[in-house]
Motif scaffolding. Sequence first.
Motif, mmCIF file in Angstrom:
data_model
loop_
_atom_site.group_PDB
_atom_site.id
_atom_site.type_symbol
_atom_site.label_atom_id
_atom_site.label_comp_id
_atom_site.label_asym_id
_atom_site.label_seq_id
_atom_site.Cartn_x
_atom_site.Cartn_y
_atom_site.Cartn_z
ATOM 1 N N UNK A 158 -3.973 2.416 -3.945
ATOM 2 C CA UNK A 158 -2.705 2.425 -4.698
ATOM 3 C C UNK A 158 -2.911 3.301 -5.936
ATOM 4 N N UNK A 159 -3.499 4.449 -5.711
ATOM 5 C CA UNK A 159 -4.009 5.288 -6.789
ATOM 6 C C UNK A 159 -2.969 5.570 -7.880
ATOM 7 N N UNK A 160 -1.768 5.950 -7.477
ATOM 8 C CA UNK A 160 -0.749 6.303 -8.473
ATOM 9 C C UNK A 160 -0.407 5.115 -9.366
ATOM 10 N N UNK A 200 -7.899 9.544 2.406
ATOM 11 C CA UNK A 200 -6.563 9.669 1.797
ATOM 12 C C UNK A 200 -6.290 8.561 0.785
ATOM 13 N N UNK A 201 -5.655 8.922 -0.315
ATOM 14 C CA UNK A 201 -5.319 7.944 -1.342
ATOM 15 C C UNK A 201 -3.891 7.426 -1.122
ATOM 16 N N UNK A 202 -3.568 6.369 -1.858
ATOM 17 C CA UNK A 202 -2.228 5.758 -1.819
ATOM 18 C C UNK A 202 -1.851 5.226 -0.434
ATOM 19 N N UNK A 203 -2.852 4.847 0.364
ATOM 20 C CA UNK A 203 -2.570 4.368 1.714
ATOM 21 C C UNK A 203 -1.658 3.147 1.713
ATOM 22 N N UNK A 204 -1.874 2.241 0.760
ATOM 23 C CA UNK A 204 -1.154 0.971 0.783
ATOM 24 C C UNK A 204 -0.217 0.819 -0.410
ATOM 25 N N UNK A 205 0.206 1.934 -0.959
ATOM 26 C CA UNK A 205 1.132 1.885 -2.091
ATOM 27 C C UNK A 205 2.538 1.493 -1.635
ATOM 28 N N UNK A 206 2.953 1.991 -0.485
ATOM 29 C CA UNK A 206 4.315 1.749 -0.001
ATOM 30 C C UNK A 206 4.361 0.857 1.237
ATOM 31 N N UNK A 207 3.218 0.544 1.820
ATOM 32 C CA UNK A 207 3.209 -0.299 3.013
ATOM 33 C C UNK A 207 2.049 -1.274 2.948
ATOM 34 N N UNK A 208 2.146 -2.328 3.730
ATOM 35 C CA UNK A 208 1.090 -3.337 3.744
ATOM 36 C C UNK A 208 -0.177 -2.767 4.374
ATOM 37 N N UNK A 209 -1.333 -3.187 3.874
ATOM 38 C CA UNK A 209 -2.585 -2.735 4.485
ATOM 39 C C UNK A 209 -2.649 -3.097 5.963
ATOM 40 N N UNK A 210 -3.109 -2.148 6.773
ATOM 41 C CA UNK A 210 -3.197 -2.354 8.214
ATOM 42 C C UNK A 210 -4.401 -3.212 8.577
ATOM 43 N N UNK A 211 -4.457 -3.582 9.841
ATOM 44 C CA UNK A 211 -5.559 -4.396 10.343
ATOM 45 C C UNK A 211 -6.634 -3.504 10.959
ATOM 46 N N UNK A 212 -7.708 -4.141 11.433
ATOM 47 C CA UNK A 212 -8.930 -3.412 11.766
ATOM 48 C C UNK A 212 -8.712 -2.227 12.714
#
Length: 453
Positions: A212-214, A385-397
Motif C-alpha cells: 500500500x505504498x502510496x 510491484x507496489x500498491x498491490x493491495x491498495x485498491x483490492x483485498x490481498x489475494x490467497x496463496x
Amino acid sequence: MGGSSYSLRENRTVRRKLRRVCGKLWPIACPLPVMANAVLSFRKVRLRKQSRLGISTMNKRPEYVPPYLAIGLSTIATGIAERRHIRHNLEVVEEAIHASVSICGINAPIRIVCLAEGALTGFTDEIFDVPHVTAARELFIDLPGEETEALGKLARHYDTYIIGQCKARWPDVMEDRFFNTLFVIDRKGEVVHRAAKNHIWCRERSCTPHDIYDRWVERFGDGIEAFYPVLRTDDIGNIGTICCSDGEYPEAVRALAFGGAEVVYRPSEAMPMTGSSYPGGGSWMIQNRAHAEFNSLYMLCPNVGPVYLSPSSRFPIDIAGGNGHIVDYRGNVTSYSASGANTMVASIIDIEALRQFRAMNLNSNWMKDLRTELFAKMYEKPIHPRNLWLEREPERHMMVDEIYRDNIRRLVERGTWTLPSREVPGARYTPAPSEGNDDWAAAKAMWAPWDDQ
C-alpha cells in the motif's frame, strides 16, 4: 579554511601561553606568521592528545550504557482461530519470562527479553490460507492492546524491555489490513516502537508497506526511516527490528544500520533454512552472522518452538527447527540453543564496546568506507510491484504465486538471471480438496477444546 583553520578562542589561548613563555620578547619573538604556525602546532598537539584520550571533537557524547544481558525466548506455540485464544500462548510466554529471568538474572542485569515470531499466535492464517480481511478482523491484535498490556506488566516487574512480534491491525493507516508487526515495550510497560515487516515469504498473506505504498508514504513519508525505523534509547542503545524474511535481504539490516541501529531483533525462520548446514543454524545463522559483521551490530534471533496446529492436535511439529542464537558485532555466535522447545539464549550486550569499535577502527567497521554513489542506480528498476493491495483485498496463496513467477520472468527478461537449459515444473501450492471461504469455517471446529475456556 580547511584543515588550517583555527578559532579566535584558540588564538587567544595560544597568545596567552606564548606571552607567559616569552615575556617582554613576545612582540619580537612572535611575528604573525610565527604566531599562526604556533597556533596550528598547538592545535595539532591538542588534537593528538584528545585522540589518545578518546576525546571527540564531533558530537556531544551520550551517557555511558552499562553492559546488560539480553534474552531470546523460544516457546512452544498453539495456532489460534480467534484473538481471545492468544491468552493461551501468553501463559506460556509469561512462564518462560519468569523462568529465564530467574535463572539468567544472577549473571547480569537483564534489559531485553525478546520473543519469537509466532509466539503469540502461531501461523494459522498462513497454514489455512485464511482470507486476509477475515484474519484481520478475527485473529489479530491492536497496538497497544490487552496483549501488550499483559507483557507491559512483566516489563515493569522485571525492569526490562520486551521486544516481540505479532500480526496486528494498523487502523490509522488502513482498515481491514493486518501487518506483521514488531514492537518494543519499555521498562515502564509502554509500547514505544512499532515497525511493519517489509518482505514476506510466498506463504504469508500479511500486508506490507510496499503493498500500500502510496498510502504509507502519505502517512509516514518516503525516507528510509518510514520503512525501517530505529528506536533510540539512553539505556540499551539503538534498537532496530525486522522479522524472518526481511533478514533474507542484506539491504534490510543495512537500512537499520544507517538509521543508527546497534542491536537488531530478527526473530524466527523455518525449515529448511534453519537446518541447511551442520552443526546447526543453516542459512538463517549465516545471514545473521553476516548482518552483524557487515554492519557492526548485535543480532538477537530467537526462533519459535514446536507448534501445535490447534488445541485438537496431539503433537506439536517443529516447523522452525530451533537453532535460536545471539550474534555480537564481529559476527561471533555468543549464545546458541539447538532446541526451541521452551528454551532460551542469553548473552551480554556491550553497547560501549560496540561504539568504541565503530569509532576507533580504521579497518573492519565497514560502513565508513561505503562508496554509496556506485550503487545509487542499482535499484532504479522495480522488481516486485507496489500498491498491490491498495485498491483490492490481498489475494490467497495460489494467485500470489503467479506474482512471484512474474518477478522471476522479469529478472530473466532483463538479463539479470539466465534460464536453465531445460524447463521443469517448479514449486506449487497444493490447496485443500475444496476451495473458498467455507474451508476456514469448517476448519475452526479444530478449536472446539477452547470453546468453553
